[in-house]
Write a protein that holds these residues in place. Structure first.
Motif, PDB file in Angstrom:
ATOM      1  N   ALA A   1      38.948  34.611  53.077  1.00 35.04           N
ATOM      2  CA  ALA A   1      38.627  33.277  53.581  1.00 35.04           C
ATOM      3  C   ALA A   1      38.755  33.238  55.106  1.00 35.04           C
ATOM      4  N   VAL A   2      39.772  33.907  55.634  1.00 33.83           N
ATOM      5  CA  VAL A   2      39.971  33.951  57.084  1.00 33.83           C
ATOM      6  C   VAL A   2      38.889  34.786  57.756  1.00 33.83           C
ATOM      7  N   MET A   3      38.514  35.885  57.132  1.00 27.26           N
ATOM      8  CA  MET A   3      37.595  36.844  57.755  1.00 27.26           C
ATOM      9  C   MET A   3      36.116  36.567  57.476  1.00 27.26           C
ATOM     10  N   ALA A   4      35.804  35.650  56.573  1.00 29.36           N
ATOM     11  CA  ALA A   4      34.423  35.469  56.109  1.00 29.36           C
ATOM     12  C   ALA A   4      33.426  35.275  57.247  1.00 29.36           C
ATOM     13  N   HIS A   5      33.783  34.524  58.263  1.00 33.11           N
ATOM     14  CA  HIS A   5      32.810  34.258  59.325  1.00 33.11           C
ATOM     15  C   HIS A   5      32.638  35.447  60.276  1.00 33.11           C
ATOM     16  N   ARG A   6      33.497  36.462  60.179  1.00 30.33           N
ATOM     17  CA  ARG A   6      33.390  37.643  61.043  1.00 30.33           C
ATOM     18  C   ARG A   6      32.980  38.898  60.289  1.00 30.33           C
ATOM     19  N   ASP A   7      33.103  38.856  58.989  1.00 29.45           N
ATOM     20  CA  ASP A   7      32.886  40.038  58.157  1.00 29.45           C
ATOM     21  C   ASP A   7      31.389  40.301  57.983  1.00 29.45           C
ATOM     22  N   PRO A   8      30.920  41.530  58.255  1.00 23.64           N
ATOM     23  CA  PRO A   8      29.491  41.817  58.094  1.00 23.64           C
ATOM     24  C   PRO A   8      29.054  41.981  56.637  1.00 23.64           C
ATOM     25  N   VAL A   9      29.993  42.002  55.702  1.00 25.63           N
ATOM     26  CA  VAL A   9      29.658  42.177  54.290  1.00 25.63           C
ATOM     27  C   VAL A   9      28.987  40.896  53.775  1.00 25.63           C
ATOM     28  N   ALA A  10      27.837  41.043  53.125  1.00 25.89           N
ATOM     29  CA  ALA A  10      27.066  39.880  52.675  1.00 25.89           C
ATOM     30  C   ALA A  10      27.542  39.320  51.338  1.00 25.89           C
ATOM     31  N   THR A  11      28.144  40.148  50.500  1.00 30.55           N
ATOM     32  CA  THR A  11      28.556  39.721  49.161  1.00 30.55           C
ATOM     33  C   THR A  11      29.990  40.151  48.896  1.00 30.55           C
ATOM     34  N   TYR A  12      30.793  39.206  48.434  1.00 32.81           N
ATOM     35  CA  TYR A  12      32.169  39.500  48.018  1.00 32.81           C
ATOM     36  C   TYR A  12      32.212  39.504  46.494  1.00 32.81           C
ATOM     37  N   VAL A  13      33.007  40.388  45.927  1.00 33.90           N
ATOM     38  CA  VAL A  13      33.240  40.412  44.486  1.00 33.90           C
ATOM     39  C   VAL A  13      34.725  40.199  44.263  1.00 33.90           C
ATOM     40  N   PHE A  14      35.063  39.132  43.560  1.00 31.78           N
ATOM     41  CA  PHE A  14      36.448  38.824  43.231  1.00 31.78           C
ATOM     42  C   PHE A  14      36.629  39.073  41.735  1.00 31.78           C
ATOM     43  N   ASP A  15      37.411  40.071  41.404  1.00 32.14           N
ATOM     44  CA  ASP A  15      37.641  40.437  40.012  1.00 32.14           C
ATOM     45  C   ASP A  15      38.964  39.843  39.557  1.00 32.14           C
ATOM     46  N   GLU A  16      38.878  38.772  38.794  1.00 34.95           N
ATOM     47  CA  GLU A  16      40.038  38.084  38.240  1.00 34.95           C
ATOM     48  C   GLU A  16      41.035  37.696  39.327  1.00 34.95           C
ATOM     49  N   VAL A  17      40.526  37.001  40.355  1.00 30.81           N
ATOM     50  CA  VAL A  17      41.360  36.515  41.446  1.00 30.81           C
ATOM     51  C   VAL A  17      42.355  35.475  40.939  1.00 30.81           C
ATOM     52  N   ASP A  18      42.158  35.023  39.707  1.00 32.92           N
ATOM     53  CA  ASP A  18      43.014  34.006  39.106  1.00 32.92           C
ATOM     54  C   ASP A  18      44.142  34.593  38.254  1.00 32.92           C
ATOM     55  N   THR A  19      44.381  35.890  38.367  1.00 32.26           N
ATOM     56  CA  THR A  19      45.414  36.535  37.552  1.00 32.26           C
ATOM     57  C   THR A  19      46.761  35.863  37.755  1.00 32.26           C
ATOM     58  N   GLY A  20      47.395  35.482  36.663  1.00 31.27           N
ATOM     59  CA  GLY A  20      48.754  34.951  36.723  1.00 31.27           C
ATOM     60  C   GLY A  20      48.863  33.526  37.217  1.00 31.27           C
ATOM     61  N   VAL A  21      47.755  32.774  37.250  1.00 30.66           N
ATOM     62  CA  VAL A  21      47.827  31.384  37.690  1.00 30.66           C
ATOM     63  C   VAL A  21      47.216  30.483  36.625  1.00 30.66           C
ATOM     64  N   GLY A  22      47.389  29.204  36.794  1.00 33.73           N
ATOM     65  CA  GLY A  22      46.788  28.253  35.878  1.00 33.73           C
ATOM     66  C   GLY A  22      46.705  26.889  36.521  1.00 33.73           C
ATOM     67  N   GLY A  23      46.101  25.965  35.810  1.00 35.44           N
ATOM     68  CA  GLY A  23      46.067  24.565  36.202  1.00 35.44           C
ATOM     69  C   GLY A  23      45.613  24.290  37.615  1.00 35.44           C
ATOM     70  N   ALA A  24      46.451  23.574  38.353  1.00 36.04           N
ATOM     71  CA  ALA A  24      46.113  23.135  39.711  1.00 36.04           C
ATOM     72  C   ALA A  24      45.881  24.316  40.645  1.00 36.04           C
ATOM     73  N   THR A  25      46.639  25.406  40.463  1.00 39.29           N
ATOM     74  CA  THR A  25      46.453  26.579  41.325  1.00 39.29           C
ATOM     75  C   THR A  25      45.091  27.206  41.070  1.00 39.29           C
ATOM     76  N   ALA A  26      44.652  27.244  39.826  1.00 39.49           N
ATOM     77  CA  ALA A  26      43.317  27.772  39.507  1.00 39.49           C
ATOM     78  C   ALA A  26      42.246  26.936  40.190  1.00 39.49           C
ATOM     79  N   GLU A  27      42.410  25.631  40.159  1.00 30.42           N
ATOM     80  CA  GLU A  27      41.438  24.772  40.828  1.00 30.42           C
ATOM     81  C   GLU A  27      41.456  25.013  42.342  1.00 30.42           C
ATOM     82  N   ALA A  28      42.635  25.182  42.923  1.00 29.75           N
ATOM     83  CA  ALA A  28      42.743  25.465  44.364  1.00 29.75           C
ATOM     84  C   ALA A  28      42.045  26.779  44.711  1.00 29.75           C
ATOM     85  N   ILE A  29      42.194  27.773  43.846  1.00 25.79           N
ATOM     86  CA  ILE A  29      41.508  29.059  44.058  1.00 25.79           C
ATOM     87  C   ILE A  29      39.998  28.842  44.000  1.00 25.79           C
ATOM     88  N   GLY A  30      39.544  28.080  43.017  1.00 28.06           N
ATOM     89  CA  GLY A  30      38.117  27.787  42.903  1.00 28.06           C
ATOM     90  C   GLY A  30      37.575  27.094  44.142  1.00 28.06           C
TER      91      GLY A  30
END
Length: 195
Positions: A81-110
């Protein structure tokens, strides 16, 4: 490094890790090509390690050693999130970035993922309906075994198929009117949020 860690810590605050302390430890290499002030290797002159104190009062330790799967996933999302505007990579892949979270934290991640996709394309593999509902598109990945080989299949979902999949994510094997209504509500909330 200090500015990066401050920015990442601010992102972590949004991701349910408020109070996390981050720092970076630089250690000179002990071997490599000898130069005037030490050694240089293929990746520079220092070994860099991110340190994390996820809980107030705890001494920062190596992120790779102490972070849970959920903490590590949220740390990586915060860095992206911090690097997105500087990173030359066009596509990010997040594999289960929600591991170990639920509820409100999952929504915050989304919501953090939504912010990242303002400047990048992102593919997110998730089991959390709160995150899946925030996506612009929803793809269903299934696996089957044929002749002792595993085959994956990716299916784009239309609106009604998406409701069914979100209802399955919410309720498991037993899909009811209530889980379907909740799935529709999640999608409706996100549709209005995008407009």
């Amino acid at each position: 490094a200090h500015e990066l860690m401050e920015a990442v810590a601010a992102q972590l605050d949004d991701l349910g890790m408020g109070g996390a302390e981050l720092s970076v430890d630089f250690r000179p290499l002990a071997s490599g090509v000898a130069v005037a002030r030490g050694f240089v290797g293929p990746r520079g002159a220092e070994r860099v390690e991110f340190l994390l104190s996820a809980n107030p009062g705890e001494a920062p330790q190596g992120l790779a050693r102490i972070a849970s799967g959920g903490e590590l996933s949220r740390f990586m999302l915060a860095v992206k999130a911090v690097m997105a505007h500087r990173d030359p990579v066009a596509t990010y892949v997040f594999d289960e970035v929600d591991t170990g979270v639920g509820g409100a934290t999952a929504e915050a991640i989304g919501l953090k993922l939504k912010a990242v996709v303002e400047s990048r394309q992102a593919l997110c593999i998730t089991h959390m309906p709160q995150i899946a509902a925030l996506g612009e598109r929803h793809l269903l990945v299934t696996k089957r075994v044929e002749e002792n080989r595993t085959h994956s299949r990716i299916l784009p979902l239309d609106v009604e198929e998406r409701v069914e999949e979100l209802a399955r994510m919410l309720g498991g094997a037993r899909i009811t009117r209530t889980t379907r209504a909740h799935a529709r509500e999640l999608l409706s909330d996100q549709t209005h949020a995008r407009q």
